[in-house]
Design an enzyme around this catalytic site. Sequence first.
Site, PDB file in Angstrom:
ATOM      1  N   CYS A  10       0.556  -0.928  -0.473  1.00  0.00           N
ATOM      2  CA  CYS A  10       0.390   0.273   0.079  1.00  0.00           C
ATOM      3  C   CYS A  10       0.704   1.349  -0.120  1.00  0.00           C
ATOM      4  O   CYS A  10       1.405   1.684  -0.834  1.00  0.00           O
ATOM      5  CB  CYS A  10      -1.181   0.180   1.452  1.00  0.00           C
ATOM      6  N   HIS A  61      -2.905  -5.134   1.231  1.00  0.00           N
ATOM      7  CA  HIS A  61      -2.324  -5.979   3.013  1.00  0.00           C
ATOM      8  C   HIS A  61      -2.280  -7.150   2.959  1.00  0.00           C
ATOM      9  O   HIS A  61      -2.655  -7.451   3.772  1.00  0.00           O
ATOM     10  CB  HIS A  61      -2.978  -5.145   3.748  1.00  0.00           C
ATOM     11  N   GLU A 112      -0.694  -8.528   5.148  1.00  0.00           N
ATOM     12  CA  GLU A 112      -0.458  -9.067   6.755  1.00  0.00           C
ATOM     13  C   GLU A 112      -1.485  -8.757   7.192  1.00  0.00           C
ATOM     14  O   GLU A 112      -1.561  -9.683   8.155  1.00  0.00           O
ATOM     15  CB  GLU A 112       1.022  -7.482   7.230  1.00  0.00           C
TER      16      GLU A 112
END
Length: 203
Positions: free
Chosen positions: A82, A178, A180
């Site tokens: 991002c 994202h 993660e």
Amino acid sequence: MAGELLIGVLALQGDVREHLAALRSLGVAAEPVRRPSEIDDLDGIVIPGGESTTMSKLMVDFGVYEPLRKRVLDGLPAYGSCAGMIMLASEVLDGRPDQVSLGALDVTVRRNAFGRQVDSFEADVALNGEDFHAVFIRAPWVERVGDDVEVLGRVSAGPSEGRIVAVRQRNVLATAFHPELTGDRRVHRLFVDMARRAKSTED
């Protein structure tokens, strides 16, 4: 072995803990990076999501920008999610005039291309020929790629179908989403493999 790697996560702003957890779940030594001296021994760097203009300012204020830029341009593997994609790009559209980037990816990225925070969404991405359920938060997209840049992922459906959201150029990887924030470690595993290969060529 992956455990021999030391991957840093730029820890000035953004979702640092989530990246550290994802990397450590793959057996990698992962540490937060806030100071120039912490860059020297890294085998790779992750630039997390967050707010790109704030991150840009803090990188300069903390003295991290120039040494990190030099190492990445010298071949240190880097992954940006991002805002991290914005920080790695050679050209940023809709950014602030004083915003700096590392210029490690020959791409043009449009900041906040998918809209504001309230326009955050989840969508399937075609990533390396496989479906990947991705989380987008005030995300950018890539509007131009250089000849050397490999497109790894595009939005699969909806009004943004076909938009480029994952790219790689040599030792640099970036996603507009994202990974993660999900339990899917394929993107982090790809980056760890990139860092491992780069380290093996140095040894």
